[in-house]
Write an enzyme that holds these catalytic residues in place. Sequence first.
Site, PDB file in Angstrom:
ATOM      1  N   CYS A   1      45.577  46.503  40.919  1.00 33.01           N
ATOM      2  CA  CYS A   1      47.005  46.791  40.851  1.00 33.01           C
ATOM      3  C   CYS A   1      47.464  47.178  42.249  1.00 33.01           C
ATOM      4  O   CYS A   1      46.649  47.321  43.155  1.00 33.01           O
ATOM      5  CB  CYS A   1      47.270  47.966  39.918  1.00 33.01           C
ATOM      6  SG  CYS A   1      46.361  47.865  38.365  1.00 33.01           S
TER       7      CYS A   1
ATOM      8  N   ARG B   1      48.979  41.522  43.678  1.00 29.22           N
ATOM      9  CA  ARG B   1      47.793  42.253  43.220  1.00 29.22           C
ATOM     10  C   ARG B   1      47.792  42.471  41.713  1.00 29.22           C
ATOM     11  O   ARG B   1      46.797  42.904  41.143  1.00 29.22           O
ATOM     12  CB  ARG B   1      47.736  43.624  43.920  1.00 29.22           C
ATOM     13  CG  ARG B   1      47.590  43.536  45.421  1.00 29.22           C
ATOM     14  CD  ARG B   1      47.677  44.925  46.039  1.00 29.22           C
ATOM     15  NE  ARG B   1      46.559  45.750  45.666  1.00 29.22           N
ATOM     16  CZ  ARG B   1      45.499  45.978  46.415  1.00 29.22           C
ATOM     17  NH1 ARG B   1      45.410  45.419  47.608  1.00 29.22           N
ATOM     18  NH2 ARG B   1      44.531  46.747  45.996  1.00 29.22           N
TER      19      ARG B   1
ATOM     20  N   TRP C   1      47.985  45.397  36.780  1.00 32.77           N
ATOM     21  CA  TRP C   1      47.178  44.351  36.155  1.00 32.77           C
ATOM     22  C   TRP C   1      46.361  45.091  35.093  1.00 32.77           C
ATOM     23  O   TRP C   1      45.474  45.878  35.429  1.00 32.77           O
ATOM     24  CB  TRP C   1      46.281  43.689  37.203  1.00 32.77           C
ATOM     25  CG  TRP C   1      45.450  42.565  36.664  1.00 32.77           C
ATOM     26  CD1 TRP C   1      45.894  41.317  36.309  1.00 32.77           C
ATOM     27  CD2 TRP C   1      44.037  42.562  36.454  1.00 32.77           C
ATOM     28  NE1 TRP C   1      44.846  40.555  35.879  1.00 32.77           N
ATOM     29  CE2 TRP C   1      43.688  41.281  35.955  1.00 32.77           C
ATOM     30  CE3 TRP C   1      43.025  43.505  36.621  1.00 32.77           C
ATOM     31  CZ2 TRP C   1      42.385  40.933  35.624  1.00 32.77           C
ATOM     32  CZ3 TRP C   1      41.726  43.151  36.293  1.00 32.77           C
ATOM     33  CH2 TRP C   1      41.418  41.876  35.812  1.00 32.77           C
TER      34      TRP C   1
ATOM     35  N   ASN D   1      45.013  52.937  40.422  1.00 29.48           N
ATOM     36  CA  ASN D   1      44.229  51.696  40.333  1.00 29.48           C
ATOM     37  C   ASN D   1      42.798  52.079  40.010  1.00 29.48           C
ATOM     38  O   ASN D   1      42.309  53.095  40.490  1.00 29.48           O
ATOM     39  CB  ASN D   1      44.195  50.963  41.678  1.00 29.48           C
ATOM     40  CG  ASN D   1      45.547  50.455  42.096  1.00 29.48           C
ATOM     41  OD1 ASN D   1      46.467  50.409  41.298  1.00 29.48           O
ATOM     42  ND2 ASN D   1      45.644  50.070  43.357  1.00 29.48           N
ATOM     43  N   GLY D   2      42.094  51.218  39.284  1.00 25.65           N
ATOM     44  CA  GLY D   2      40.690  51.500  38.992  1.00 25.65           C
ATOM     45  C   GLY D   2      40.508  51.837  37.525  1.00 25.65           C
ATOM     46  O   GLY D   2      41.409  51.626  36.702  1.00 25.65           O
TER      47      GLY D   2
ATOM     48  N   GLU E   1      34.726  24.175  43.514  1.00 26.58           N
ATOM     49  CA  GLU E   1      35.934  24.805  44.044  1.00 26.58           C
ATOM     50  C   GLU E   1      37.183  24.028  43.619  1.00 26.58           C
ATOM     51  O   GLU E   1      38.202  24.628  43.247  1.00 26.58           O
ATOM     52  CB  GLU E   1      35.816  24.905  45.577  1.00 26.58           C
ATOM     53  CG  GLU E   1      37.019  25.462  46.304  1.00 26.58           C
ATOM     54  CD  GLU E   1      37.392  26.888  45.932  1.00 26.58           C
ATOM     55  OE1 GLU E   1      36.648  27.545  45.177  1.00 26.58           O
ATOM     56  OE2 GLU E   1      38.469  27.339  46.362  1.00 26.58           O
TER      57      GLU E   1
ATOM     58  N   LYS F   1      40.210  25.651  41.417  1.00 23.76           N
ATOM     59  CA  LYS F   1      41.621  25.663  41.856  1.00 23.76           C
ATOM     60  C   LYS F   1      42.514  25.126  40.760  1.00 23.76           C
ATOM     61  O   LYS F   1      43.545  25.698  40.446  1.00 23.76           O
ATOM     62  CB  LYS F   1      41.830  24.800  43.120  1.00 23.76           C
ATOM     63  CG  LYS F   1      41.303  25.335  44.422  1.00 23.76           C
ATOM     64  CD  LYS F   1      41.977  26.574  44.941  1.00 23.76           C
ATOM     65  CE  LYS F   1      41.374  27.820  44.377  1.00 23.76           C
ATOM     66  NZ  LYS F   1      40.312  28.474  45.052  1.00 23.76           N
TER      67      LYS F   1
ATOM     68  N   GLU G   1      42.702  27.499  37.561  1.00 25.08           N
ATOM     69  CA  GLU G   1      43.352  28.810  37.663  1.00 25.08           C
ATOM     70  C   GLU G   1      44.864  28.720  37.827  1.00 25.08           C
ATOM     71  O   GLU G   1      45.578  29.603  37.384  1.00 25.08           O
ATOM     72  CB  GLU G   1      42.703  29.730  38.702  1.00 25.08           C
ATOM     73  CG  GLU G   1      42.802  29.324  40.127  1.00 25.08           C
ATOM     74  CD  GLU G   1      42.105  30.323  41.048  1.00 25.08           C
ATOM     75  OE1 GLU G   1      41.956  31.492  40.686  1.00 25.08           O
ATOM     76  OE2 GLU G   1      41.720  29.913  42.149  1.00 25.08           O
TER      77      GLU G   1
ATOM     78  N   HIS H   1      23.426  13.974  32.446  1.00 27.39           N
ATOM     79  CA  HIS H   1      22.661  14.878  31.580  1.00 27.39           C
ATOM     80  C   HIS H   1      23.562  15.635  30.608  1.00 27.39           C
ATOM     81  O   HIS H   1      23.181  16.682  30.112  1.00 27.39           O
ATOM     82  CB  HIS H   1      21.848  15.846  32.441  1.00 27.39           C
ATOM     83  CG  HIS H   1      20.887  15.144  33.340  1.00 27.39           C
ATOM     84  ND1 HIS H   1      19.708  14.610  32.882  1.00 27.39           N
ATOM     85  CD2 HIS H   1      20.973  14.826  34.650  1.00 27.39           C
ATOM     86  CE1 HIS H   1      19.079  14.021  33.900  1.00 27.39           C
ATOM     87  NE2 HIS H   1      19.837  14.138  34.972  1.00 27.39           N
TER      88      HIS H   1
ATOM     89  N   LYS I   1      44.917  39.004  42.449  1.00 23.67           N
ATOM     90  CA  LYS I   1      44.339  38.512  43.698  1.00 23.67           C
ATOM     91  C   LYS I   1      42.912  38.989  43.905  1.00 23.67           C
ATOM     92  O   LYS I   1      42.073  38.261  44.384  1.00 23.67           O
ATOM     93  CB  LYS I   1      45.231  38.919  44.868  1.00 23.67           C
ATOM     94  CG  LYS I   1      44.753  38.426  46.224  1.00 23.67           C
ATOM     95  CD  LYS I   1      44.755  36.910  46.285  1.00 23.67           C
ATOM     96  CE  LYS I   1      44.119  36.399  47.557  1.00 23.67           C
ATOM     97  NZ  LYS I   1      43.709  34.995  47.424  1.00 23.67           N
TER      98      LYS I   1
HETATM   99  O1  M6R Z   1      38.360  38.706  47.389  1.00 22.94           O
HETATM  100  P1  M6R Z   1      37.112  37.972  46.968  1.00 22.94           P
HETATM  101  O2  M6R Z   1      36.820  36.799  47.837  1.00 22.94           O
HETATM  102  O3  M6R Z   1      35.937  38.852  46.788  1.00 22.94           O
HETATM  103  O4  M6R Z   1      37.485  37.391  45.534  1.00 22.94           O
HETATM  104  C1  M6R Z   1      36.548  36.694  44.778  1.00 22.94           C
HETATM  105  C2  M6R Z   1      37.197  35.975  43.627  1.00 22.94           C
HETATM  106  O5  M6R Z   1      37.817  36.880  42.764  1.00 22.94           O
HETATM  107  C3  M6R Z   1      38.240  34.962  44.112  1.00 22.94           C
HETATM  108  O6  M6R Z   1      37.675  34.033  44.978  1.00 22.94           O
HETATM  109  C4  M6R Z   1      38.879  34.220  42.933  1.00 22.94           C
HETATM  110  O7  M6R Z   1      37.933  33.432  42.283  1.00 22.94           O
HETATM  111  C5  M6R Z   1      40.070  33.401  43.417  1.00 22.94           C
HETATM  112  N1  M6R Z   1      41.190  33.585  42.540  1.00 22.94           N
HETATM  113  C6  M6R Z   1      39.774  31.952  43.535  1.00 22.94           C
HETATM  114  O8  M6R Z   1      40.872  31.207  43.914  1.00 22.94           O
END
Ligand code: M6R
Length: 610
Positions: A2, A27, A74, A100-101, A483, A487, A490, A506, A605
Amino acid sequence: MCGIVGYIGKRNAVTVLLNGLQRLEYRGYDSAGLSIIEDGNLLTFKKQGKVKELIKVLEGKEFKANIGIAHTRWATHGEPSDINAHPHHDNSGNIAIVHNGIIENYASLKQMLISKGYKFVSATDTEVLAVLIGYFYEKVKDLEEAVRTALTEVQGTFGLAVLSTYEPNKIIAARRGSPMIVGLGEEEFIVASDASAIIQYTRQVIYLSDNEMVTLNNENYYTKTIDNIRTNNIVHLVDFDLSKIEKGGFEHFMLKEIFEQPQTIRDACRGRLIVEEGIARLGGLLPVLDKLREVDRIIITGCGTSWHAGLVGEYLIENLCEIPVEVEYASEFRYRNPILRKNDIVIAISQSGETADTLAAVQEAKQKNATVLGIVNVVGSSIARQTDAGVYIHAGPEIGVASTKAFTSQLVVLTLISLLLGRMRNLSKIEGIRIARGIKELPEKVEKILEKADQIKEIAREFKYSRNFLYLGRGYNFPVALEGALKLKEISYIHAEGYPSAEMKHGPIALIDENMPVVFIAPKDEIYDKVISNIEEVRSRKGRVIAIATENDETITRYAERVIYIPDTLPMLTPILTVIPLQLLAYYIAVELGCNVDQPRNLAKSVTVE
Ligand code: M6R
């Protein structure tokens, strides 16, 4: 994760807080709220939804308060709702807190407080902390001491800020496992969970350490540990300006960040790549050069996109340095009693430097006496501070939830580390120069790919209604397949899977029919012919092939319905190029489908909880 912001000074606190919330919204964005003290009264406004919903609540109201705290959420404990939104109050209604946390022992604390007659209105762990602070305030009649005592009772993580009418010219903030930064302005302080909420007002900051708290009043501040020992903090200068956290004419942060990549790749290499000597100089690794010379095994850890970068790192380091590498999800690392030997080195990769699982993996590795390095973007972040040494990727703030420029910069840094380690071992100068030249040419090559954005937009229009996608690649480009799939899913909520091309037979091959787009990453390299065979297997089952191929490759047009060309480069550098069209493809499909690209549902994020 957050976002938190708090302000004390001469400005209109509501304006500063709302500005800060908008900058921190990436965030977390399921609810937002703020508390101010005006004419001795604590006023709190909060609303489910994005910050703009909170702004609507405040519209038409005039405020003159110069102190306040705010939060964008969040959800972890309790669904997103007005009641669960922060700030939360103690039972007297005189203390407000944003947090936060996760308070892990919130249930037992809540039980204890209920048994003493305290009441709760929300389902959050944060309210338990607010009520606990109120409980201690009744005993000690001192806000700072009440907060401090409450925090000694708490298990779990927190970044928090507290405001109270009992001591109306004071904000108290603290951290354990969740970042808090204090901006030091002229006769004003802004405390926030990241620098983007601060730099509009000042670039001088202090970073709180774990188990440290700060008391801010109109004139000064001081810090102490939660165990009540005074501390001193170094004042740092944040080295980015406002333009870096604004959209700069782009429709979305994600698109801006994709287009920044020629520059961010240059920045990742700046002052580090010595082409004539075929080496990399990485100042951040100087303290551990002896350890690097003796390393027997490297374990790379991270989450999501950073983990994918780690997988490319495995291929790079094993090929260039002949050092065995293992790549481990950070979330698994600490739960399987990893065996770490004397000459092992752990590398943690993280854009934010705050991902809870990666941070925990760092701590686990350190506890086992391993040398731990960081490849991190956010300067001063927890992982950057807790690792023994490391290399910043210098990609600048990444605001889009989908990581793009951080990935390519992580790959550049991993290549530089491989070059450094390789040249310390058996990699020849000639080979080093060849690689260094290849790296130097990357920004221009990325620019050429970005010129194809319109072509990729067309492909996105054509395939936007597909409900599944398969991404296939081999060798260095297998992680790019993962990757590309990440992308797409998400930001567009389309199901997508990445696989090594040859692994398709497989299992996933059963999915292929005329409705299944298959994105092949097929640059011209030593396994190109094998990838072509895999493409044929898909075509013969009527799958629709989109290929990422090397320019001038005519053969591929016989097999693929759509081809996106990338400039030629060394095989080990291809991931830095092949991922760019995949970022754009995901982006344009999501935009075509009307998705909120920068703030996809359920995501934040950086994931600062387990
Ligand atoms: O800040 P970080 O690189 O540690 O974050 C890791 C993942 O949470 C981050 O890469 C996440 O998978 C992204 N949303 C991917 O686009």
